[in-house]
Design a protein around this motif. Structure first.
Motif, PDB file in Angstrom:
ATOM      1  N   LEU A 210       0.782  -1.130  -0.057  1.00  0.00           N
ATOM      2  CA  LEU A 210      -0.062   0.322   0.003  1.00  0.00           C
ATOM      3  C   LEU A 210       0.766   1.104   0.132  1.00  0.00           C
ATOM      4  O   LEU A 210       0.513   2.212  -0.412  1.00  0.00           O
ATOM      5  CB  LEU A 210      -1.075  -0.022   1.397  1.00  0.00           C
ATOM      6  N   LYS A 211       2.068   1.184   0.820  1.00  0.00           N
ATOM      7  CA  LYS A 211       2.765   2.283   0.857  1.00  0.00           C
ATOM      8  C   LYS A 211       3.437   2.614  -0.415  1.00  0.00           C
ATOM      9  O   LYS A 211       4.341   3.627  -0.525  1.00  0.00           O
ATOM     10  CB  LYS A 211       3.827   2.152   1.809  1.00  0.00           C
ATOM     11  N   ASN A 212       3.772   1.542  -1.436  1.00  0.00           N
ATOM     12  CA  ASN A 212       4.648   2.130  -2.692  1.00  0.00           C
ATOM     13  C   ASN A 212       3.324   2.781  -3.580  1.00  0.00           C
ATOM     14  O   ASN A 212       2.478   2.285  -4.178  1.00  0.00           O
ATOM     15  CB  ASN A 212       4.722   0.610  -3.179  1.00  0.00           C
ATOM     16  N   PHE A 213       3.849   4.120  -3.606  1.00  0.00           N
ATOM     17  CA  PHE A 213       3.078   5.032  -4.345  1.00  0.00           C
ATOM     18  C   PHE A 213       3.189   5.208  -5.841  1.00  0.00           C
ATOM     19  O   PHE A 213       2.822   5.858  -6.588  1.00  0.00           O
ATOM     20  CB  PHE A 213       3.047   6.450  -3.787  1.00  0.00           C
ATOM     21  N   GLY A 214       4.503   4.378  -6.239  1.00  0.00           N
ATOM     22  CA  GLY A 214       4.939   4.345  -7.698  1.00  0.00           C
ATOM     23  C   GLY A 214       5.031   5.641  -8.073  1.00  0.00           C
ATOM     24  O   GLY A 214       5.847   6.518  -7.532  1.00  0.00           O
ATOM     25  N   ASN A 215       4.461   5.892  -9.174  1.00  0.00           N
ATOM     26  CA  ASN A 215       4.815   7.006  -9.973  1.00  0.00           C
ATOM     27  C   ASN A 215       3.869   8.385  -9.020  1.00  0.00           C
ATOM     28  O   ASN A 215       3.930   9.335  -9.874  1.00  0.00           O
ATOM     29  CB  ASN A 215       4.627   7.266 -11.410  1.00  0.00           C
ATOM     30  N   LEU A 216       3.349   8.150  -8.104  1.00  0.00           N
ATOM     31  CA  LEU A 216       2.568   9.290  -7.532  1.00  0.00           C
ATOM     32  C   LEU A 216       3.226   9.944  -6.141  1.00  0.00           C
ATOM     33  O   LEU A 216       3.286   8.993  -5.417  1.00  0.00           O
ATOM     34  CB  LEU A 216       1.167   8.783  -7.316  1.00  0.00           C
ATOM     35  N   ASP A 217       3.283  11.028  -6.125  1.00  0.00           N
ATOM     36  CA  ASP A 217       3.826  11.637  -5.047  1.00  0.00           C
ATOM     37  C   ASP A 217       2.847  11.332  -3.653  1.00  0.00           C
ATOM     38  O   ASP A 217       1.658  11.727  -3.980  1.00  0.00           O
ATOM     39  CB  ASP A 217       4.368  13.036  -5.410  1.00  0.00           C
ATOM     40  N   PRO A 218       3.305  10.972  -2.792  1.00  0.00           N
ATOM     41  CA  PRO A 218       2.426  10.634  -1.632  1.00  0.00           C
ATOM     42  C   PRO A 218       1.468  11.734  -1.450  1.00  0.00           C
ATOM     43  O   PRO A 218       0.594  11.756  -0.756  1.00  0.00           O
ATOM     44  CB  PRO A 218       3.169   9.934  -0.361  1.00  0.00           C
ATOM     45  N   LYS A 219       2.387  13.015  -1.153  1.00  0.00           N
ATOM     46  CA  LYS A 219       1.598  14.254  -0.959  1.00  0.00           C
ATOM     47  C   LYS A 219       0.669  14.582  -2.069  1.00  0.00           C
ATOM     48  O   LYS A 219      -0.424  15.073  -1.399  1.00  0.00           O
ATOM     49  CB  LYS A 219       2.719  15.264  -0.931  1.00  0.00           C
ATOM     50  N   ILE A 220       1.002  14.377  -3.059  1.00  0.00           N
ATOM     51  CA  ILE A 220      -0.115  14.526  -4.284  1.00  0.00           C
ATOM     52  C   ILE A 220      -1.301  13.629  -4.041  1.00  0.00           C
ATOM     53  O   ILE A 220      -2.407  14.161  -4.167  1.00  0.00           O
ATOM     54  CB  ILE A 220       0.278  14.413  -5.692  1.00  0.00           C
TER      55      ILE A 220
ATOM     56  N   VAL B  43      -6.730   9.108   2.484  1.00  0.00           N
ATOM     57  CA  VAL B  43      -5.536   8.068   1.803  1.00  0.00           C
ATOM     58  C   VAL B  43      -4.679   7.299   2.455  1.00  0.00           C
ATOM     59  O   VAL B  43      -4.286   7.796   3.916  1.00  0.00           O
ATOM     60  CB  VAL B  43      -4.741   9.182   0.887  1.00  0.00           C
ATOM     61  N   ILE B  44      -4.600   5.900   2.151  1.00  0.00           N
ATOM     62  CA  ILE B  44      -3.753   5.102   3.051  1.00  0.00           C
ATOM     63  C   ILE B  44      -2.561   4.597   2.166  1.00  0.00           C
ATOM     64  O   ILE B  44      -1.879   3.830   2.470  1.00  0.00           O
ATOM     65  CB  ILE B  44      -4.228   4.273   3.756  1.00  0.00           C
ATOM     66  N   GLY B  45      -3.060   4.642   0.873  1.00  0.00           N
ATOM     67  CA  GLY B  45      -1.788   4.100  -0.261  1.00  0.00           C
ATOM     68  C   GLY B  45      -2.103   4.468  -1.634  1.00  0.00           C
ATOM     69  O   GLY B  45      -2.870   5.417  -1.661  1.00  0.00           O
ATOM     70  N   ALA B  46      -1.745   3.615  -2.455  1.00  0.00           N
ATOM     71  CA  ALA B  46      -1.803   3.983  -3.889  1.00  0.00           C
ATOM     72  C   ALA B  46      -1.874   2.625  -4.591  1.00  0.00           C
ATOM     73  O   ALA B  46      -1.392   1.523  -4.008  1.00  0.00           O
ATOM     74  CB  ALA B  46      -1.051   4.849  -4.583  1.00  0.00           C
ATOM     75  N   MET B  47      -2.689   2.501  -5.916  1.00  0.00           N
ATOM     76  CA  MET B  47      -2.736   1.301  -6.432  1.00  0.00           C
ATOM     77  C   MET B  47      -2.589   1.718  -7.960  1.00  0.00           C
ATOM     78  O   MET B  47      -3.121   2.380  -8.444  1.00  0.00           O
ATOM     79  CB  MET B  47      -4.283   1.039  -6.231  1.00  0.00           C
ATOM     80  N   SER B  48      -1.541   0.780  -8.286  1.00  0.00           N
ATOM     81  CA  SER B  48      -1.240   0.850  -9.938  1.00  0.00           C
ATOM     82  C   SER B  48      -2.199   0.009 -10.734  1.00  0.00           C
ATOM     83  O   SER B  48      -2.378  -1.195 -10.488  1.00  0.00           O
ATOM     84  CB  SER B  48       0.355   0.701 -10.084  1.00  0.00           C
ATOM     85  N   TYR B  49      -2.222   0.448 -11.966  1.00  0.00           N
ATOM     86  CA  TYR B  49      -2.872  -0.062 -12.974  1.00  0.00           C
ATOM     87  C   TYR B  49      -1.804  -0.107 -14.141  1.00  0.00           C
ATOM     88  O   TYR B  49      -1.301   0.852 -14.152  1.00  0.00           O
ATOM     89  CB  TYR B  49      -4.261   0.707 -13.499  1.00  0.00           C
ATOM     90  N   PRO B  50      -2.050  -1.104 -15.291  1.00  0.00           N
ATOM     91  CA  PRO B  50      -1.011  -1.032 -16.429  1.00  0.00           C
ATOM     92  C   PRO B  50      -1.440   0.300 -17.154  1.00  0.00           C
ATOM     93  O   PRO B  50      -2.540   0.574 -17.195  1.00  0.00           O
ATOM     94  CB  PRO B  50      -1.328  -2.365 -17.275  1.00  0.00           C
ATOM     95  N   PHE B  51      -0.551   0.727 -17.869  1.00  0.00           N
ATOM     96  CA  PHE B  51      -0.545   1.873 -18.746  1.00  0.00           C
ATOM     97  C   PHE B  51       0.116   1.395 -20.130  1.00  0.00           C
ATOM     98  O   PHE B  51       1.371   0.939 -20.245  1.00  0.00           O
ATOM     99  CB  PHE B  51       0.420   3.181 -17.817  1.00  0.00           C
ATOM    100  N   ALA B  52      -0.813   1.281 -21.127  1.00  0.00           N
ATOM    101  CA  ALA B  52      -0.482   0.940 -22.237  1.00  0.00           C
ATOM    102  C   ALA B  52      -0.730   1.871 -23.421  1.00  0.00           C
ATOM    103  O   ALA B  52      -1.536   2.714 -23.253  1.00  0.00           O
ATOM    104  CB  ALA B  52      -1.341  -0.317 -22.498  1.00  0.00           C
ATOM    105  N   VAL B  53      -0.088   1.506 -24.640  1.00  0.00           N
ATOM    106  CA  VAL B  53      -0.513   2.343 -25.533  1.00  0.00           C
ATOM    107  C   VAL B  53      -1.144   1.732 -26.812  1.00  0.00           C
ATOM    108  O   VAL B  53      -0.542   0.724 -27.296  1.00  0.00           O
ATOM    109  CB  VAL B  53       0.759   3.107 -26.155  1.00  0.00           C
ATOM    110  N   ALA B  54      -2.406   1.972 -27.345  1.00  0.00           N
ATOM    111  CA  ALA B  54      -2.683   1.583 -28.624  1.00  0.00           C
ATOM    112  C   ALA B  54      -2.347   2.145 -29.796  1.00  0.00           C
ATOM    113  O   ALA B  54      -2.065   3.486 -29.976  1.00  0.00           O
ATOM    114  CB  ALA B  54      -4.228   1.735 -28.442  1.00  0.00           C
ATOM    115  N   VAL B  55      -1.677   1.221 -30.669  1.00  0.00           N
ATOM    116  CA  VAL B  55      -1.005   1.880 -31.786  1.00  0.00           C
ATOM    117  C   VAL B  55      -2.047   1.912 -32.897  1.00  0.00           C
ATOM    118  O   VAL B  55      -3.345   1.604 -33.040  1.00  0.00           O
ATOM    119  CB  VAL B  55       0.250   1.134 -32.156  1.00  0.00           C
ATOM    120  N   ASN B  56      -1.604   2.471 -34.158  1.00  0.00           N
ATOM    121  CA  ASN B  56      -1.939   2.494 -35.581  1.00  0.00           C
ATOM    122  C   ASN B  56      -3.384   3.556 -35.843  1.00  0.00           C
ATOM    123  O   ASN B  56      -3.776   3.437 -36.879  1.00  0.00           O
ATOM    124  CB  ASN B  56      -3.136   1.050 -35.982  1.00  0.00           C
ATOM    125  N   PHE B  57      -3.550   4.275 -34.895  1.00  0.00           N
ATOM    126  CA  PHE B  57      -4.820   5.038 -34.908  1.00  0.00           C
ATOM    127  C   PHE B  57      -4.274   6.386 -35.879  1.00  0.00           C
ATOM    128  O   PHE B  57      -3.385   7.162 -35.792  1.00  0.00           O
ATOM    129  CB  PHE B  57      -5.217   5.886 -33.672  1.00  0.00           C
TER     130      PHE B  57
END
Ligand SMILES: CC(C)(COP(=O)([O-])OP(=O)([O-])OC[C@H]1O[C@@H](n2cnc3c(N)ncnc32)[C@H](O)[C@@H]1OP(=O)([O-])[O-])[C@@H](O)C(=O)NCCC(=O)NCCSC(=O)C[C@@](C)(O)CC(=O)[O-]
Ligand SMILES: NC(=O)C1=CN([C@@H]2O[C@H](COP(=O)(O)OP(=O)(O)OC[C@H]3O[C@@H](n4cnc5c(N)ncnc54)[C@H](OP(=O)(O)O)[C@@H]3O)[C@@H](O)[C@H]2O)C=CC1
Length: 427
Positions: A38-48, A56-70
């Protein structure tokens, strides 16, 4: 005697993030590893993070992808997508690949006009007072614009006033609509502030009592319209075109199917919304309310066969998105997503999202109307199952391969294979 745990925690919000996390850890019996996750905020500053929402007690990460060909309106886009569901990004890229001819997908958004609603109660002569409101339209608009000179400076602001008499279960009400051009914002804060500002004036004009002053998420003045031609030879011929049109006809005739059809559109729309930190609840609410605007829930898209046997698709839906305000300028990854997209205005973002929704819809219909959804979707989902079952490294691909080739894709089978192959590996 053990004490009963209680969720009533006064002033929880006043504690530090660390203190709150400790309370929750004790309450739920979290392990040190779980607390560390929970304490691993990844790319989000805990203050933000702590300033974005409450408690707030933590952060949750989701995969960030890119769709191509558009290719949209003749311009190439890499489309950032955040989503938990396998095969959506692959499907979007797959669809966009066959939508690149003639300048690609066409997409045009209307002016970014949102509606602020003001509910007026207790008026004896509502039809008459409706006229009085309309008579004073210019003053109402002027008053509204006083609160947001920045918006007005950029060419936005309140533009029009409408008034209806609506019969409710507790009698008639006057519902005033303040139409506000919100430029590059999603607009809820801007519109709500204006609606609150003009409420006393509306009360004076009507002699009634204003209750709610709030944006409408049925953003039917802020639409995106997207359309595309898919050449029959690029998708397996006229038979496939007919099958896709038949699949759409099912949705057009049956709300049970229309809901799923529209869910397929929202797979794309919401993935982009999440990547760019939009208010996705507002977009969902707008989409489904628009789909039901005639009293019957219908698909947001159409699919037809043109005179040459090619497939033509259209999509029309509200698209209340912003590149200013909300979380778009707060979340660092949303800023990166907007940079990858390269959109210059909220209108352009809406146009991209409409095009992605249409492409996503096509990909699902094509799969459904030909080989069935499970083949492509489950192949990609099989990876999730293999990982959930404990596979790592090369074992993931081995487990996926066996499940797909035997057409037996389930968590239980993944577990069985992981156990079997791990033992064989050790032997
Ligand atoms: C899954 C595919 C794309 C396979 O499709 P395929 O034809 O087997 O794939 P392919 O290997 O021939 O590759 C074609 C292109 O797909 C993309 N692609 C192919 N594989 C990948 C991958 N692993 N990762 C990323 N991109 C991939 C990629 O762009 C590739 O082009 P290339 O790069 O080779 O020139 C196809 O079956 C498909 O489009 N299926 C639709 C899946 C879908 O709609 N999923 C959404 C979840 S289901 C749902 O929630 C909605 C639904 C279905 O209920 C809505 C409704 O009912 O209407
Ligand atoms: N039902 C709903 O959908 C509701 C949603 N919300 C929330 O409201 C938030 C979105 O509100 P929103 O009004 O977009 O956010 P903000 O108030 O954060 O941003 C809008 C403001 O940004 C300023 N601004 C600067 N440049 C521009 C520009 N080019 N175009 C437009 N505005 C500009 C404007 O004035 P200024 O500088 O004077 O601020 C404008 O009022 C979201 O977080 C949403 O979740 C809230 C309530 C209800």
């Amino acid at each position: 005697m053990s004490q009963q745990k209680t969720s009533r925690i006064p002033e929880f919000y006043k504690k530090t993030l660390e203190e709150r996390l400790n309370i929750v850890a004790e309450y739920a019996g979290l392990t040190q590893e779980e607390v560390a996750l929970l304490k691993n905020f990844g790319n989000l500053d805990p203050k933000i993070a702590d300033s974005m929402i409450e408690n707030v007690i933590g952060a949750m990460s989701y995969p960030f992808a890119v769709a191509v060909n558009f290719l949209i309106n003749g311009k190439d886009y890499l489309v950032p997508m955040v989503i938990e569901e396998a095969s959506v990004v692959a499907a979007a890229s797959n669809a966009a690949r066959v939508m690149r001819r003639d300048g690609g997908i066409k997409s045009i958004a209307t002016q970014p006009v949102m509606i602020g609603q003001i509910q007026v109660l207790g008026v004896k002569d509502p039809w008459h007072k409706r006229m009085i409101i309309l008579e004073h339209k210019d003053e109402i608009i002027q008053k509204a614009n006083e609160v947001d000179p920045v918006l007005v400076k950029f060419g936005g602001g309140a533009k029009d006033v409408e008034a209806r008499v609506v019969e409710g279960p507790r009698g008639p009400m006057i519902i005033v609509h303040l139409l506000v051009d919100v430029r590059d914002a999603m607009g809820a804060n801007a519109v709500n502030t204006m609606a609150e500002k003009v409420a006393p004036m509306i009360e004076r004009l009507t002699g009634g009592r204003v209750l709610l002053r709030i944006i409408s998420n049925l953003a039917d003045r802020r639409l995106v319209r997207s359309w595309v031609k898919v050449y029959k030879e690029d998708i397996g011929g006229e038979e496939v075109v007919d099958a896709i049109v038949d699949a759409w006809a099912f949705a057009a005739a049956d709300p049970y199917r229309a809901a799923t059809h529209n869910k397929g559109i929202m797979n794309g729309v919401i993935a982009v919304a999440l990547a760019t930190a939009q208010d996705h609840r507002a977009i969902e609410a707008g989409a489904h309310a628009y789909a039901a605007r005639t009293g019957r829930y219908v698909p947001l898209s159409t699919w037809e066969k043109d005179q040459d046997g090619n497939l033509v698709g259209t999509l029309e839906m509200p698209m209340a998105v912003g590149i200013i305000g909300g979380a778009t300028k707060v979340h660092p990854i949303a800023k990166v997503a907007l940079k990858i997209l390269g959109v210059k205005t909220a209108t352009e973002l809406a146009e991209v999202m409409g095009a992605v929704g249409l492409a996503q819809n096509f990909a699902a219909l094509r799969a459904l109307a030909t080989e069935g959804i499970q083949k492509g979707h489950m192949r990609l989902h099989a990876r999730n199952l293999a990982i959930m079952a404990g596979a790592t490294g090369d074992l993931i691909d081995k487990v996926v391969e066996i499940m797909v080739s035997e057409n037996k894709i389930s968590f239980a089978y993944a577990q069985e294979l992981v156990n079997k192959l791990s033992k064989e590996g050790k032997a």
